[in-house]
Design a protein around this motif. Structure first.
Motif, short mmCIF file in Angstrom:
data_model
loop_
_atom_site.label_atom_id
_atom_site.label_comp_id
_atom_site.label_asym_id
_atom_site.label_seq_id
_atom_site.Cartn_x
_atom_site.Cartn_y
_atom_site.Cartn_z
N MET A 31 0.83 -1.21 0.00
CA MET A 31 0.00 0.00 0.00
C MET A 31 0.87 1.25 0.00
N PHE A 32 1.97 1.22 0.75
CA PHE A 32 2.89 2.38 0.77
C PHE A 32 3.46 2.61 -0.63
N GLU A 33 3.80 1.52 -1.31
CA GLU A 33 4.37 1.65 -2.66
C GLU A 33 3.35 2.24 -3.63
N LEU A 34 2.11 1.77 -3.55
CA LEU A 34 1.04 2.34 -4.38
C LEU A 34 0.88 3.83 -4.09
N ALA A 35 0.90 4.16 -2.80
CA ALA A 35 0.74 5.55 -2.37
C ALA A 35 1.89 6.40 -2.90
N SER A 36 3.08 5.85 -2.85
CA SER A 36 4.27 6.56 -3.31
C SER A 36 4.18 6.82 -4.82
N ASN A 37 3.73 5.81 -5.56
CA ASN A 37 3.57 5.99 -7.01
C ASN A 37 2.49 7.01 -7.32
N ARG A 38 1.40 6.97 -6.54
CA ARG A 38 0.33 7.95 -6.75
C ARG A 38 0.85 9.37 -6.49
N TYR A 39 1.61 9.54 -5.40
CA TYR A 39 2.18 10.85 -5.07
C TYR A 39 3.10 11.32 -6.19
N ASP A 40 3.89 10.38 -6.69
CA ASP A 40 4.82 10.73 -7.76
C ASP A 40 4.05 11.27 -8.98
N MET A 41 2.96 10.58 -9.35
CA MET A 41 2.16 11.00 -10.50
C MET A 41 1.44 12.32 -10.22
N ALA A 42 0.86 12.44 -9.02
CA ALA A 42 -0.03 13.56 -8.73
C ALA A 42 0.71 14.83 -8.31
N SER A 69 4.81 15.03 -7.56
CA SER A 69 6.22 15.21 -7.93
C SER A 69 6.39 15.53 -9.42
N ARG A 70 5.67 14.78 -10.28
CA ARG A 70 5.84 15.01 -11.71
C ARG A 70 5.41 16.41 -12.13
N LYS A 71 4.31 16.88 -11.54
CA LYS A 71 3.85 18.24 -11.83
C LYS A 71 4.92 19.26 -11.41
N LEU A 72 5.50 19.01 -10.24
CA LEU A 72 6.53 19.91 -9.73
C LEU A 72 7.72 19.96 -10.70
N PHE A 73 8.21 18.78 -11.08
CA PHE A 73 9.40 18.75 -11.92
C PHE A 73 9.12 19.15 -13.37
N ARG A 76 11.33 29.80 -10.57
CA ARG A 76 10.28 30.53 -9.88
C ARG A 76 9.00 29.67 -9.82
N GLU A 77 8.68 29.06 -10.97
CA GLU A 77 7.48 28.20 -11.01
C GLU A 77 7.67 26.93 -10.18
N PHE A 78 8.89 26.42 -10.20
CA PHE A 78 9.20 25.21 -9.43
C PHE A 78 8.99 25.46 -7.94
N PHE A 79 9.56 26.54 -7.42
CA PHE A 79 9.43 26.81 -5.98
C PHE A 79 8.01 27.27 -5.62
N ALA A 80 7.33 27.92 -6.58
CA ALA A 80 5.93 28.30 -6.32
C ALA A 80 5.04 27.06 -6.24
N ALA A 81 5.31 26.07 -7.11
CA ALA A 81 4.53 24.83 -7.10
C ALA A 81 4.78 24.06 -5.80
N GLN A 82 6.03 24.02 -5.39
CA GLN A 82 6.39 23.35 -4.12
C GLN A 82 5.69 24.04 -2.95
N LEU A 83 5.75 25.37 -2.94
CA LEU A 83 5.10 26.14 -1.87
C LEU A 83 3.59 25.85 -1.84
N ALA A 84 2.97 25.82 -3.04
CA ALA A 84 1.52 25.59 -3.11
C ALA A 84 1.15 24.25 -2.47
N VAL A 85 1.97 23.22 -2.73
CA VAL A 85 1.69 21.91 -2.10
C VAL A 85 1.84 22.02 -0.58
N LEU A 86 2.89 22.68 -0.14
CA LEU A 86 3.19 22.68 1.29
C LEU A 86 2.20 23.48 2.13
N VAL A 87 1.66 24.56 1.58
CA VAL A 87 0.77 25.39 2.41
C VAL A 87 -0.72 25.09 2.13
N ASP A 88 -0.99 24.06 1.32
CA ASP A 88 -2.38 23.70 0.99
C ASP A 88 -3.03 23.04 2.21
#
Lengths: 214, 214
Positions: free
Chosen positions: A68-79, A81-85, A98-110
């Motif tokens: 389940m952790f592996e499935l979750a990790s793959n889901r996170y990667d798709m949903a 990490s890939r958007k971030l990178f 600028r967009e990279f750090f803004a995207a990271q910030l958006a995830v963290l403060v959501d």
């Protein structure tokens, strides 16, 4: 095909769609549980509460906790990490970062998402373990993401955007460390100003490595 | 005081020294267990194995798991974090940050010590929890360390080393994020090159904020 068999197939396909929808939603709930509580603290009881399913249904559908952790990790990667990178695809390195750090910030403060970052948590909890498929996977993700950053800086260098003498590995290492650190700091909403300020300043730090205008 | 009572006192004081030495050594073993395995994965069985003491002896001497984690955290603060932040006392910001990141690197790549950083692990695992004294403590440590960085940058600014217009909070946020990120990456020895490269480049990133020579 007669009408009856068509009806049966339609019903079956509806059920499959319904089952596949539930499955996706459940994987998201599993992902959010691991993201919020971490690998160790996410017991099967926590997963039952998070998904509303009994443990036997979870085991039947997804396998054991590690699966389940592996499935979750793959889901996170798709949903996430890939958007971030994907922001690194931009031709201009300063805009990209600028967009990279803004995207990271958006995830963290959501506030609708768990605190911090699934990957940072997984790496903190598992990347030091000598055995296990998940630990391998967590270590490999560091290298993969660092490689993606190096590839972006190399592309900018080849395009004449970044000065020739720039150490692309070292700049990538700085970005990797910043992103992972922001993720840990993001576990506490008290620290959001620290993340915001570092996200705002980070793209400017590479300005000295930009190629001189020709 | 007669010879007999002197002998008794000497014996008692020897025993106290022995007990206090064992206690310190045991706290170090407890610290190393939490540092390596994290808060959740460090069960009382893990602490028994790490210290060679039975759980009842541990509980009698130190209290419950949370009390032991708090002792371990304080020990880490004294033994590691304070030494790290003491490097900021240097009058020259570039030298100070060079020593700061070198000290951080030395902790992270030391094969005789657990992987990563106790504080980063504690913050990743506990800083998101709404309740509990340990979570409070983990959140407070972020703010305290950030404050120490701001104080150092403010001092360098007052001394004319850093340009007047510099945002000391933002620079401190960058350093905080780098340090926490390096700590997570340090959970995997595969990532040591990333930590080394970011540690080498980081002090130079502030060069653009240095005051112009007068």
């Amino acid at each position: 095909m007669n009408d009856q068999s068509r009806t049966i197939l339609n019903e079956r396909s509806k059920k499959m769609r319904a089952a596949s929808f539930d499955r996706e939603e459940t994987i998201e709930k599993i992902m959010n549980a691991f993201w919020e509580h971490g690998y160790e603290a996410t017991s099967i009881q926590v997963l039952e509460a998070a998904t509303g399913l009994k443990r036997q249904s979870l085991y039947n559908a997804f396998g054991n906790k590690d699966a389940m952790f592996e499935l979750a990790s793959n889901r996170y990667d798709m949903a996430v990490s890939r958007k971030l990178f994907a922001t690194l695809d931009h031709a201009d390195p300063v805009i990209a970062l600028r967009e990279f750090f803004a995207a990271q910030l958006a995830v963290l403060v959501d506030a609708d998402q768990p605190a911090g970052c699934f990957v940072a948590g997984g790496q903190q909890e598992l990347a030091n373990r000598s055995e296990g498929q998940l630990s391998e996977q967590m270590r490999a993700m560091i290298e993969e993401q660092h490689d993606q950053l190096v590839a972006a800086f190399e592309r900018w260098k080849a395009d004449g955007k970044i000065a020739d003498e720039t150490d692309t590995h070292a700049l990538s290492a700085i970005v990797m460390a910043l992103v992972r650190g922001q993720a840990v700091l993001g576990r506490s909403s008290l620290s959001y100003p620290i993340i915001e300020q570092s996200a705002a300043l980070a793209p400017g730090l590479i300005e000295r490595y930009l190629a001189a205008p020709t």
